[in-house]
Design an enzyme around this catalytic site. Structure first.
Site, PDB file in Angstrom:
ATOM      1  N   CYS A 111       0.811  -1.205   0.000  1.00 48.33           N
ATOM      2  CA  CYS A 111       0.000   0.000   0.000  1.00 48.33           C
ATOM      3  C   CYS A 111       0.852   1.266   0.000  1.00 48.33           C
ATOM      4  CB  CYS A 111      -0.989  -0.039   1.159  1.00 48.33           C
ATOM      5  SG  CYS A 111      -2.442   0.968   0.892  1.00 48.33           S
ATOM      6  N   HIS A 203      -3.752  -5.153   0.645  1.00 45.93           N
ATOM      7  CA  HIS A 203      -3.225  -5.556   1.961  1.00 45.93           C
ATOM      8  C   HIS A 203      -3.185  -7.076   2.122  1.00 45.93           C
ATOM      9  CE1 HIS A 203      -2.618  -1.751   4.023  1.00 45.93           C
ATOM     10  NE2 HIS A 203      -3.477  -1.293   3.118  1.00 45.93           N
ATOM     11  N   GLU A 205      -1.438  -8.771   4.013  1.00 47.72           N
ATOM     12  CA  GLU A 205      -1.183  -9.171   5.408  1.00 47.72           C
ATOM     13  C   GLU A 205      -2.479  -9.350   6.201  1.00 47.72           C
ATOM     14  OE1 GLU A 205      -1.988  -4.844   5.983  1.00 47.72           O
ATOM     15  OE2 GLU A 205      -1.141  -6.138   4.407  1.00 47.72           O
TER      16      GLU A 205
HETATM   17  N1  LIG Z   1      -2.097   6.720   2.550  1.00 48.12           N
HETATM   18  C1  LIG Z   1      -2.027   6.014   1.382  1.00 48.12           C
HETATM   19  C2  LIG Z   1      -1.616   4.597   1.752  1.00 48.12           C
HETATM   20  C3  LIG Z   1      -2.715   3.839   2.362  1.00 48.12           C
HETATM   21  C4  LIG Z   1      -2.268   2.754   3.301  1.00 48.12           C
HETATM   22  O1  LIG Z   1      -1.132   2.344   3.360  1.00 48.12           O
HETATM   23  N2  LIG Z   1      -3.243   2.314   4.067  1.00 48.12           N
HETATM   24  C5  LIG Z   1      -2.996   1.433   5.161  1.00 48.12           C
HETATM   25  C6  LIG Z   1      -3.746   1.924   6.324  1.00 48.12           C
HETATM   26  C7  LIG Z   1      -3.520   1.081   7.494  1.00 48.12           C
HETATM   27  C8  LIG Z   1      -2.220   1.466   8.161  1.00 48.12           C
HETATM   28  O2  LIG Z   1      -2.120   2.585   8.634  1.00 48.12           O
HETATM   29  O3  LIG Z   1      -1.345   0.594   8.198  1.00 48.12           O
HETATM   30  C9  LIG Z   1      -3.368   6.005   0.638  1.00 48.12           C
HETATM   31  O4  LIG Z   1      -4.380   6.183   1.307  1.00 48.12           O
HETATM   32  O5  LIG Z   1      -3.351   5.819  -0.564  1.00 48.12           O
END
Ligand SMILES: N[C@@H](CCC(=O)NCCCC(=O)O)C(=O)O
Length: 241
Positions: A111, A203, A205
């Protein structure tokens, strides 16, 4: 000597832990990453935020996790009220990405991790899009002759939680998975050096994501294959006299 499990460093980030009389500044990562690495046969260790580069010599692979937004100034983007940026984390993780690339340490970006991989090598992001912020997920289509195609087949259903996306991947990344609305969902290193590096916008994970075992399995296998200097000689513990 019994072959040791590949050591997979999960890059921690900073967060505050509110306690009754104090707020503790902590560094760490969601347990879901730790569990998924262990399930894939790796030995997970969490690399402290800001010290990950120093600890690279201890690991056979790296996971860059999800989180906030990449600071738009890094890729010529516009600021946006919905952005939650952490320029310090950006700085530290870009240094880590480049160090891992130079040392050929296999890397998985999840992500935000994918987004930072692109920006670290000159690519750009879409500052905000509404479509992809639902954990119910959506389908992705992989590209022929890509690692994601080998791992996932033509199509897979993935878990999604992001409001930014790749605009232009730059010259060092090949787009190897897209959602049906063409949003970039997977990238693979196609730069001048050989480096096992993949980014996914979803995601893997998360427990209900169906791709986790294969994606983390790929990383642990790449770590095991890496013939760099052995990280930790897991010699038998000293016998207490
Ligand atoms: N902010 C970016 C990346 C989104 C992201 O990595 N979400 C994971 C959220 C959960 C966490 O904080 O680990 C976008 O919104 O594109």
């Amino acid at each position: 000597m019994r072959p040791r499990r590949p050591v997979v460093g999960i890059v921690g980030h900073r967060y505050a832990v509110p306690r009754p009389h104090v707020t503790i500044q902590a560094t760490g990562t969601p347990e879901t990453y730790v569990d998924e690495v262990a399930r894939a046969g790796g030995l997970p260790i969490v690399l402290p935020a800001g010290r990950a580069v120093e600890t690279l010599g201890l690991v056979d692979a790296v996971v860059l996790t999800g989180g906030g937004d990449v600071e738009p100034g890094r890729y010529g983007g516009e600021t946006h009220t919905a952005l939650d940026v952490d320029p310090r984390r950006d700085d530290e993780e870009v240094l880590l990405i480049r160090a891992a690339a130079v040392r050929g340490i296999p890397l998985l970006g999840v992500c935000r991790g994918l987004q930072l991989l692109v920006v670290a090598f000159g690519g750009t992001l879409v500052g905000h899009l509404d479509a992809h912020r639902n954990l119910a997920g959506h389908a992705v289509r992989t590209e022929p002759t890509s690692t994601l195609r080998e791992l996932l087949g033509v199509r897979a259903h993935v878990t999604s939680l992001h409001h930014q996306a790749v605009a232009h991947p730059g010259d060092s990344w090949r787009v190897t998975a897209r959602a049906d609305d063409a949003v970039v969902e997977g990238i693979e290193w196609s730069g001048p050096t050989s480096w096992s590096a993949i980014g996914v916008q979803w995601h893997p994970e998360l427990p209900h994501d169906e791709t986790g075992d294969r994606i983390f399995g790929w990383l642990v296998e790449a770590a095991a294959q890496r013939d760099g200097e052995p990280a930790l000689a897991m010699s038998a513990p000293a016998q207490s006299s």
